[in-house]
Design a protein around this motif. Structure first.
Motif, PDB file in Angstrom:
ATOM      1  N   GLY A 174      58.524  12.133  16.921  1.00  0.00           N
ATOM      2  CA  GLY A 174      58.619  13.045  15.917  1.00  0.00           C
ATOM      3  C   GLY A 174      58.849  12.739  14.545  1.00  0.00           C
ATOM      4  N   VAL A 175      60.069  11.977  14.591  1.00  0.00           N
ATOM      5  CA  VAL A 175      60.643  11.216  13.266  1.00  0.00           C
ATOM      6  C   VAL A 175      59.737  10.277  12.930  1.00  0.00           C
ATOM      7  N   ILE A 176      59.201   9.274  13.781  1.00  0.00           N
ATOM      8  CA  ILE A 176      58.741   7.948  13.310  1.00  0.00           C
ATOM      9  C   ILE A 176      57.332   8.506  12.657  1.00  0.00           C
ATOM     10  N   ALA A 177      56.572   9.343  13.553  1.00  0.00           N
ATOM     11  CA  ALA A 177      55.353   9.744  13.187  1.00  0.00           C
ATOM     12  C   ALA A 177      55.118  10.597  12.040  1.00  0.00           C
ATOM     13  N   ALA A 178      56.354  11.385  11.622  1.00  0.00           N
ATOM     14  CA  ALA A 178      56.206  12.241  10.527  1.00  0.00           C
ATOM     15  C   ALA A 178      56.578  11.488   9.419  1.00  0.00           C
ATOM     16  N   TYR A 179      57.515  10.546   9.294  1.00  0.00           N
ATOM     17  CA  TYR A 179      57.999  10.030   8.132  1.00  0.00           C
ATOM     18  C   TYR A 179      57.018   8.794   7.960  1.00  0.00           C
ATOM     19  N   SER A 180      56.260   8.131   8.685  1.00  0.00           N
ATOM     20  CA  SER A 180      55.401   7.120   8.729  1.00  0.00           C
ATOM     21  C   SER A 180      54.161   7.773   8.000  1.00  0.00           C
ATOM     22  N   ALA A 181      53.456   8.977   8.267  1.00  0.00           N
ATOM     23  CA  ALA A 181      52.684   9.668   7.739  1.00  0.00           C
ATOM     24  C   ALA A 181      53.079  10.105   6.332  1.00  0.00           C
ATOM     25  N   SER A 182      54.355  10.759   6.193  1.00  0.00           N
ATOM     26  CA  SER A 182      54.686  11.327   4.937  1.00  0.00           C
ATOM     27  C   SER A 182      54.661  10.189   3.725  1.00  0.00           C
ATOM     28  N   TRP A 183      55.329   8.839   4.320  1.00  0.00           N
ATOM     29  CA  TRP A 183      55.488   7.932   3.277  1.00  0.00           C
ATOM     30  C   TRP A 183      54.336   6.881   3.079  1.00  0.00           C
ATOM     31  N   PHE A 184      53.349   6.845   4.186  1.00  0.00           N
ATOM     32  CA  PHE A 184      52.389   5.693   4.180  1.00  0.00           C
ATOM     33  C   PHE A 184      50.946   6.267   4.539  1.00  0.00           C
ATOM     34  N   GLY A 185      51.125   7.663   4.878  1.00  0.00           N
ATOM     35  CA  GLY A 185      49.605   8.216   5.141  1.00  0.00           C
ATOM     36  C   GLY A 185      49.546   8.271   6.577  1.00  0.00           C
ATOM     37  N   TRP A 186      48.680   9.259   7.171  1.00  0.00           N
ATOM     38  CA  TRP A 186      48.377   9.512   8.514  1.00  0.00           C
ATOM     39  C   TRP A 186      48.345   8.420   9.469  1.00  0.00           C
ATOM     40  N   ARG A 187      47.615   7.387   9.154  1.00  0.00           N
ATOM     41  CA  ARG A 187      47.191   6.403   9.668  1.00  0.00           C
ATOM     42  C   ARG A 187      48.302   5.451  10.288  1.00  0.00           C
ATOM     43  N   ASN A 188      49.236   5.346   9.571  1.00  0.00           N
ATOM     44  CA  ASN A 188      50.409   4.689   9.947  1.00  0.00           C
ATOM     45  C   ASN A 188      51.273   5.355  11.069  1.00  0.00           C
ATOM     46  N   ALA A 189      50.898   6.668  11.113  1.00  0.00           N
ATOM     47  CA  ALA A 189      51.597   7.222  12.434  1.00  0.00           C
ATOM     48  C   ALA A 189      51.267   6.653  13.699  1.00  0.00           C
ATOM     49  N   PHE A 190      50.134   6.034  13.750  1.00  0.00           N
ATOM     50  CA  PHE A 190      49.532   5.289  14.868  1.00  0.00           C
ATOM     51  C   PHE A 190      49.657   3.763  14.775  1.00  0.00           C
ATOM     52  N   TYR A 191      49.520   3.050  13.817  1.00  0.00           N
ATOM     53  CA  TYR A 191      49.836   1.800  13.600  1.00  0.00           C
ATOM     54  C   TYR A 191      51.132   1.321  13.916  1.00  0.00           C
ATOM     55  N   ILE A 192      52.228   1.933  13.184  1.00  0.00           N
ATOM     56  CA  ILE A 192      53.553   1.565  13.505  1.00  0.00           C
ATOM     57  C   ILE A 192      54.246   1.702  14.612  1.00  0.00           C
ATOM     58  N   PRO A 193      53.887   2.729  15.544  1.00  0.00           N
ATOM     59  CA  PRO A 193      54.231   2.853  17.074  1.00  0.00           C
ATOM     60  C   PRO A 193      53.540   1.971  17.873  1.00  0.00           C
ATOM     61  N   ALA A 194      52.283   1.423  17.545  1.00  0.00           N
ATOM     62  CA  ALA A 194      51.616   0.326  18.205  1.00  0.00           C
ATOM     63  C   ALA A 194      52.337  -0.914  18.151  1.00  0.00           C
ATOM     64  N   ALA A 195      52.720  -1.435  16.918  1.00  0.00           N
ATOM     65  CA  ALA A 195      53.284  -2.518  16.864  1.00  0.00           C
ATOM     66  C   ALA A 195      54.689  -2.456  17.768  1.00  0.00           C
ATOM     67  N   LEU A 196      55.451  -1.351  17.872  1.00  0.00           N
ATOM     68  CA  LEU A 196      56.530  -1.347  18.486  1.00  0.00           C
ATOM     69  C   LEU A 196      56.324  -1.461  19.911  1.00  0.00           C
ATOM     70  N   SER A 197      54.925  -1.113  20.440  1.00  0.00           N
ATOM     71  CA  SER A 197      54.477  -1.032  21.781  1.00  0.00           C
ATOM     72  C   SER A 197      54.247  -2.307  22.272  1.00  0.00           C
ATOM     73  N   PHE A 198      53.601  -3.307  21.434  1.00  0.00           N
ATOM     74  CA  PHE A 198      53.274  -4.487  21.779  1.00  0.00           C
ATOM     75  C   PHE A 198      54.831  -5.378  21.827  1.00  0.00           C
ATOM     76  N   LEU A 199      55.891  -5.148  20.878  1.00  0.00           N
ATOM     77  CA  LEU A 199      56.996  -5.985  21.283  1.00  0.00           C
ATOM     78  C   LEU A 199      57.754  -5.301  22.374  1.00  0.00           C
ATOM     79  N   THR A 200      57.680  -4.077  22.569  1.00  0.00           N
ATOM     80  CA  THR A 200      58.331  -3.711  24.000  1.00  0.00           C
ATOM     81  C   THR A 200      57.769  -4.424  25.355  1.00  0.00           C
ATOM     82  N   ALA A 201      56.226  -4.406  25.201  1.00  0.00           N
ATOM     83  CA  ALA A 201      55.576  -5.236  26.415  1.00  0.00           C
ATOM     84  C   ALA A 201      55.973  -6.442  26.612  1.00  0.00           C
ATOM     85  N   ILE A 202      56.194  -7.334  25.693  1.00  0.00           N
ATOM     86  CA  ILE A 202      57.173  -8.754  25.775  1.00  0.00           C
ATOM     87  C   ILE A 202      58.391  -8.691  26.322  1.00  0.00           C
TER      88      ILE A 202
END
Length: 442
Positions: A174-202
């Motif tokens: 809720g916080v990551i998506a909301a503030y990512s969208a508020s600061w950088f635009g709604w598309r980053n509500a998907f880009y930023i969590p995706a980057a986190l998922s790749f790091l966690t997979a490793i």
């Protein structure tokens, strides 16, 4: 000899048993390692699954999507996740968690990147449906791991600790998506969590383990002394066929069916305030984007303490997960009624009541999944939990599709959504009443 991809994803073969001193030293450390890795991994699954509802209003405004179209995207991911949880659960029961779970995170991260890069409704519909399918690779390997590393007498407590991953991931998104969208635009509500998922997979690939036997340790039943009959231990560790898992232990299991149908209505309540809660507060109560996202954080984090307490208590009452779930559903009725009565301008009261629902809804969500393990084999936990989860996400689909369709009419009022959730809570209570005296056979 198994080669290539097949050997990479199938369960690890057992290794020679370690010495007694090594077992005493390593077993507790590996149990913590399993709990830690599955907890963090599943938390991150949430950041690439529940990010869409947080920014759905902003996506709708940017791309001219109607509320019905938004509801369709929510509905397709709900049904695809339910199907994915069931099918991937069956695959997970015959796979190595340290490969299966990271692979799921990578695939769902790719879906998020493609979703954020697209502006087409049909593409969004397909991508979020695929995302739901790959999200089904999250819970089953966790259930398999916990079922193999923790005994039946401690499942309520340990699953309660692990289940906080739902709240941590669900709250942070809720916080990551909301503030990512508020600061950088709604598309980053998907880009930023995706980057986190790749790091966690490793991280998961190097941190997770398969069964105790795969690292030269005895089964959890032998380690804890809950089973001393070697024949029974050998049978409980046998990898089952798909027929045994699907038919014998799930589809012909009356206990699994009752818990599954009850879960249909429990999940309507659970996802009502994450999928539609932010929109309800924005449209009906005038909340901002950030405040709508904070409602999800409050809702999710409110369930942490209650999940720990109730999970521990369900062990103390002999594993009566249905009875404890029934008791938790009652206060939810009063909180939902309160949300209906609060007038616009009193957002603090709405957020408080959101917290009350979150406090009491997450114990049943956790316990119904544990019940699937209690009333079947640990070799079929992914399939059983997936089947129960399938019904839950059918409930979420019905809610999303129903509210999305209703919102397209001029007579629709957002208060109607709370009324539907209220009725679902009552039906869940009726079904759980049938399970009040059920407990697992140790």
């Amino acid at each position: 000899m198994r080669k290539g991809l097949l050997s990479w994803i199938l369960p690890s073969p057992p290794k020679p048993l370690r010495s007694e001193s090594e077992i005493r030293s390593i077993y507790p450390k590996f149990r913590w390692r399993i709990l830690e890795a599955t907890f963090l991994g599943y938390s991150v699954f949430y950041t690439v699954r529940n990010n869409f509802p947080v920014v759905s209003k902003e996506i709708g405004q940017a791309l001219s999507y109607s509320q019905e179209q938004i509801g369709n995207i929510l509905a397709i991911t709900a049904i695809s996740y339910g199907i994915g949880k069931f099918l991937m659960g069956a695959l997970s029961d015959r796979s190595n968690p340290k490969v299966f779970m990271p692979l799921g995170l990578i695939l769902t991260g790719i879906c998020n990147i493609c979703f954020g890069a697209s502006s087409d409704y049909q593409t969004h519909l397909i991508l979020w449906g695929l995302n739901g399918l790959f999200q089904g690779m999250g819970w089953p390997p966790c259930g398999r791991s916990l079922g193999h590393w923790f005994s039946v007498k401690e499942r309520g407590e340990k699953f309660a600790v692990w289940n906080i991953a739902h709240n941590v991931g669900g709250g942070l998104v809720g916080v990551i998506a909301a503030y990512s969208a508020s600061w950088f635009g709604w598309r980053n509500a998907f880009y930023i969590p995706a980057a986190l998922s790749f790091l966690t997979a490793i991280y998961l690939y190097f941190r997770l383990l398969d069964t105790p036997q795969s690292v030269g340790l005895p089964s959890i039943e032998e380690y804890t002394g809950t089973e001393t009959d070697s024949a029974k231990v050998s049978e409980s560790e046998r990898e089952l066929s798909f027929k045994e898992i699907f038919i014998d232990l799930v589809l012909l299991n009356k206990y699994i069916w009752v818990f599954a149908i009850a879960n249909f209505f429990v999940y309507i309540v659970r996802y009502s305030l994450t999928d539609w809660g932010p929109s309800y507060l924005k449209f009906a109560k005038g909340a901002s984007l950030e405040k709508g996202g904070i409602s999800t954080l409050i809702y999710e984090f409110a369930g942490i303490g209650s999940t720990l307490l109730v999970g521990w208590y369900s062990d103390k009452v002999g594993g009566k997960r249905g009875l404890v779930s029934l008791v938790c559903m009652v206060p939810i009725l009063f909180a939902l009624f309160g949300i209906l009565l609060v007038p616009p301008g009193y957002l603090w009261a709405d957020l408080t009541l959101f917290g009350v629902v979150g406090f009491f809804i997450y114990p049943p969500v956790m316990l119904l999944g544990v019940a699937g393990l209690d009333f079947t084999s640990k070799k079929a936990v992914g399939t059983a939990a997936g089947f129960i989860g399938l019904f839950g996400y059918l409930g979420r689909t019905a809610l999303s599709k129903g509210l999305g369709w209703m919102s397209s009419f001029s007579w629709f009022r957002w208060e109607y959504s709370i009324s539907i959730i209220f009725i679902s809570a009552i039906l869940a209570i009726i079904l759980l009443a049938f399970t009040w005296n059920w407990k697992p056979k140790h």
